[in-house]
Design an enzyme around this catalytic site. Structure first.
Site, PDB file in Angstrom:
ATOM      1  N   HIS A  90      -9.336  -3.071  -2.989  1.00 11.59           N
ATOM      2  CA  HIS A  90      -8.349  -2.465  -2.079  1.00 11.59           C
ATOM      3  C   HIS A  90      -8.727  -0.992  -1.825  1.00 11.59           C
ATOM      4  O   HIS A  90      -8.669  -0.517  -0.687  1.00 11.59           O
ATOM      5  CB  HIS A  90      -6.948  -2.603  -2.703  1.00 11.59           C
ATOM      6  CG  HIS A  90      -5.827  -1.979  -1.932  1.00 11.59           C
ATOM      7  ND1 HIS A  90      -4.846  -2.715  -1.301  1.00 11.59           N
ATOM      8  CD2 HIS A  90      -5.502  -0.674  -1.693  1.00 11.59           C
ATOM      9  CE1 HIS A  90      -3.986  -1.900  -0.714  1.00 11.59           C
ATOM     10  NE2 HIS A  90      -4.349  -0.646  -0.934  1.00 11.59           N
ATOM     11  N   GLU A  91      -9.127  -0.277  -2.882  1.00 12.30           N
ATOM     12  CA  GLU A  91      -9.482   1.151  -2.732  1.00 12.30           C
ATOM     13  C   GLU A  91     -10.812   1.318  -1.984  1.00 12.30           C
ATOM     14  O   GLU A  91     -10.930   2.192  -1.122  1.00 12.30           O
ATOM     15  CB  GLU A  91      -9.540   1.863  -4.090  1.00 12.30           C
ATOM     16  CG  GLU A  91      -8.240   1.830  -4.905  1.00 12.30           C
ATOM     17  CD  GLU A  91      -6.993   2.180  -4.120  1.00 12.30           C
ATOM     18  OE1 GLU A  91      -7.056   3.041  -3.218  1.00 12.30           O
ATOM     19  OE2 GLU A  91      -5.933   1.574  -4.393  1.00 12.30           O
TER      20      GLU A  91
ATOM     21  N   CYS B 276       0.857  -1.194   0.000  1.00 15.48           N
ATOM     22  CA  CYS B 276       0.000   0.000   0.000  1.00 15.48           C
ATOM     23  C   CYS B 276       0.887   1.235   0.000  1.00 15.48           C
ATOM     24  O   CYS B 276       1.932   1.253   0.661  1.00 15.48           O
ATOM     25  CB  CYS B 276      -0.894  -0.011   1.237  1.00 15.48           C
ATOM     26  SG  CYS B 276      -2.001   1.415   1.320  1.00 15.48           S
TER      27      CYS B 276
ATOM     28  N   HIS C 100     -10.208   1.069   1.574  1.00 11.35           N
ATOM     29  CA  HIS C 100      -9.680   2.319   2.157  1.00 11.35           C
ATOM     30  C   HIS C 100     -10.835   3.242   2.543  1.00 11.35           C
ATOM     31  O   HIS C 100     -10.847   3.825   3.628  1.00 11.35           O
ATOM     32  CB  HIS C 100      -8.782   3.060   1.163  1.00 11.35           C
ATOM     33  CG  HIS C 100      -7.351   2.612   1.178  1.00 11.35           C
ATOM     34  ND1 HIS C 100      -6.600   2.538   2.330  1.00 11.35           N
ATOM     35  CD2 HIS C 100      -6.515   2.220   0.175  1.00 11.35           C
ATOM     36  CE1 HIS C 100      -5.375   2.122   2.032  1.00 11.35           C
ATOM     37  NE2 HIS C 100      -5.301   1.912   0.725  1.00 11.35           N
TER      38      HIS C 100
HETATM   39  C1  UDB Z   1      -0.094   0.270  -5.293  1.00 13.07           C
HETATM   40  N1  UDB Z   1       1.529  -0.718  -6.714  1.00 13.07           N
HETATM   41  O1  UDB Z   1      -0.096   1.284  -5.963  1.00 13.07           O
HETATM   42  F1  UDB Z   1       0.759  -5.366 -11.350  1.00 13.07           F
HETATM   43  F2  UDB Z   1       2.749  -1.680 -13.339  1.00 13.07           F
HETATM   44  C2  UDB Z   1       1.103  -0.678  -5.348  1.00 13.07           C
HETATM   45  C3  UDB Z   1       2.293  -0.227  -4.458  1.00 13.07           C
HETATM   46  C4  UDB Z   1       1.838  -0.119  -3.026  1.00 13.07           C
HETATM   47  C5  UDB Z   1       3.378  -1.263  -4.565  1.00 13.07           C
HETATM   48  C6  UDB Z   1       2.836   1.117  -4.918  1.00 13.07           C
HETATM   49  C7  UDB Z   1       1.287  -1.725  -7.582  1.00 13.07           C
HETATM   50  O2  UDB Z   1       0.660  -2.723  -7.290  1.00 13.07           O
HETATM   51  N2  UDB Z   1       1.845  -1.465  -8.803  1.00 13.07           N
HETATM   52  C8  UDB Z   1       1.785  -2.203  -9.945  1.00 13.07           C
HETATM   53  C9  UDB Z   1       1.242  -3.479 -10.029  1.00 13.07           C
HETATM   54  C10 UDB Z   1       1.250  -4.148 -11.247  1.00 13.07           C
HETATM   55  C11 UDB Z   1       1.773  -3.557 -12.354  1.00 13.07           C
HETATM   56  C12 UDB Z   1       2.277  -2.276 -12.245  1.00 13.07           C
HETATM   57  C13 UDB Z   1       2.291  -1.583 -11.072  1.00 13.07           C
HETATM   58  N3  UDB Z   1      -1.154  -0.031  -4.502  1.00 13.07           N
HETATM   59  C14 UDB Z   1      -2.230   0.964  -4.468  1.00 13.07           C
HETATM   60  C15 UDB Z   1      -2.577   1.456  -3.110  1.00 13.07           C
HETATM   61  O3  UDB Z   1      -1.915   1.356  -2.098  1.00 13.07           O
HETATM   62  N4  UDB Z   1      -3.741   2.049  -3.079  1.00 13.07           N
HETATM   63  O4  UDB Z   1      -4.306   2.463  -1.960  1.00 13.07           O
HETATM   64  C16 UDB Z   1      -1.336  -1.270  -3.772  1.00 13.07           C
HETATM   65  C17 UDB Z   1      -1.997  -2.361  -4.637  1.00 13.07           C
HETATM   66  C18 UDB Z   1      -1.918  -3.719  -3.924  1.00 13.07           C
HETATM   67  C19 UDB Z   1      -3.083  -4.501  -4.431  1.00 13.07           C
HETATM   68  C20 UDB Z   1      -4.030  -3.559  -5.055  1.00 13.07           C
HETATM   69  C21 UDB Z   1      -3.448  -2.171  -4.884  1.00 13.07           C
HETATM   70 ZN    ZN Z   2      -3.634   1.223  -0.329  1.00 11.76          ZN
END
Ligand code: UDB
Ligand code: ZN
Length: 191
Positions: free
Chosen positions: A161-162, A118, A165
Site C-alpha cells: 500500500h505504501e 487510507c 503511494h
Molecule cells: C492505515 N489503519 O493506517 F490490523 F492496530 C489504516 C487507516 C486508514 C484505517 C487509518 C489500519 O489499518 N490500522 C490498523 C490495522 C490493524 C491493526 C491496527 C491498526 N492505513 C495506512 C495508510 O493509509 N497509509 O498510507 C491504511 C492501511 C490499509 C491497508 C494497508 C494500509
Molecule cells: Zn494510504
C-alpha cells in the site's frame, strides 16, 4: 526547509487528501545517505504513527490509528515511508524505508477481507484490493544502509500500500471497476 523537524507533531491537518495531485504522481528518489532534514522528517512521520496508535494521544489529537505513512501524504515529493505494526504475537515492527523497490514477489495473492482504507481518504470505499502474498523489498534505512525485507501477510499488504503511494497509485485504483468484489483466481483472504 520543511516544517517537519523532529519535535513537530504531525496531525490529521498535515495529511493531504485524495484530491491533491501529489498523491497521483510518482515520487522522486531520495539522495543517499539521507540528509539530516530527511532523517528528521522520517522520525516525525514515525512519531505520528506511534502517537496515532496510543489510545490517549489519538483521542486527544483526533488521530486515525495509522499503520503506514508515505512522504507524499504529508505533501513531500520524496520516495520514502514508515510503517509501525504489531504482529499476531504482539511484537512491534517498525520500518523506515527509503527508495524501496519490490525485487521479487509470490504468484499467489491475498486481500484484506474488510477492504482497505487510507489516511488520505475520508470516505468508505467498498471492494477488495488484491496484493502479492509475499514480497521481497530492497531499500535503505535511516543510516543509509541497504536493507532487504522478506514479508508476508498483513505487513506485506501495508508495505505494498505504501510503495503504491510512492508510485502515485491509490488503493482504489486496484479495485475491479465492474465488480469491486471480483478477485483474480490466485487471490485468497488474509484470514
Ligand atoms: C492505515 N489503519 O493506517 F490490523 F492496530 C489504516 C487507516 C486508514 C484505517 C487509518 C489500519 O489499518 N490500522 C490498523 C490495522 C490493524 C491493526 C491496527 C491498526 N492505513 C495506512 C495508510 O493509509 N497509509 O498510507 C491504511 C492501511 C490499509 C491497508 C494497508 C494500509
Ligand atoms: Zn494510504
Amino acid at each position: 526547509m520543511s516544517k517537519f523537524h523532529s519535535n513537530y507533531m504531525i496531525t490529521m491537518k498535515d495529511i493531504v487528501r485524495e484530491r491533491n495531485e501529489i498523491l497521483h504522481q510518482p515520487t522522486q528518489e531520495v539522495m543517499l545517505p539521507p540528509s539530516d532534514e530527511d532523517k528528521k522528517i522520517l522520525t516525525c512521520m514515525m512519531n505520528f504513527l506511534k502517537n496515532s496508535q496510543d489510545p490517549y494521544l489519538s483521542k486527544k489529537y483526533k488521530l486515525r490509528a495509522g499503520v503506514g505513512l508515505s512522504a507524499n501524504q504529508i505533501g513531500l515529493n520524496k520516495r520514502m515511508f514508515v510503517t509501525y505494526l504489531t504482529d499476531e504475537k504482539g511484537k512491534e515492527h517498525e520500518y523506515t524505508l527509503i527508495n524501496p523497490k519490490i525485487i521479487s514477489h509470490s504468484v499467489s495473492m491475498i486481500y484484506l477481507p474488510p477492504g482497505e482504507g487510507c489516511l488520505s481518504v475520508d470516505r468508505d470505499i467498498k471492494g477488495f484490493v488484491p496484493r502479492y502474498e509475499r514480497i521481497k523489498v530492497k531499500g535503505f534505512n535511516l543510516e543509509g544502509e541497504e536493507i532487504v525485507l522478506k514479508l508476508k501477510g498483513h505487513s506485506s499488504i501495508v508495505i505494498q500500500h505504501e510503495i503504491d503511494h510512492l508510485d502515485g497509485i491509490m488503493f482504489y485504483d486496484r479495485i475491479n471497476k465492474e465488480n469491486p468484489f471480483k478477485l483474480p483466481e490466485n487471490c485468497k483472504s488474509l484470514y
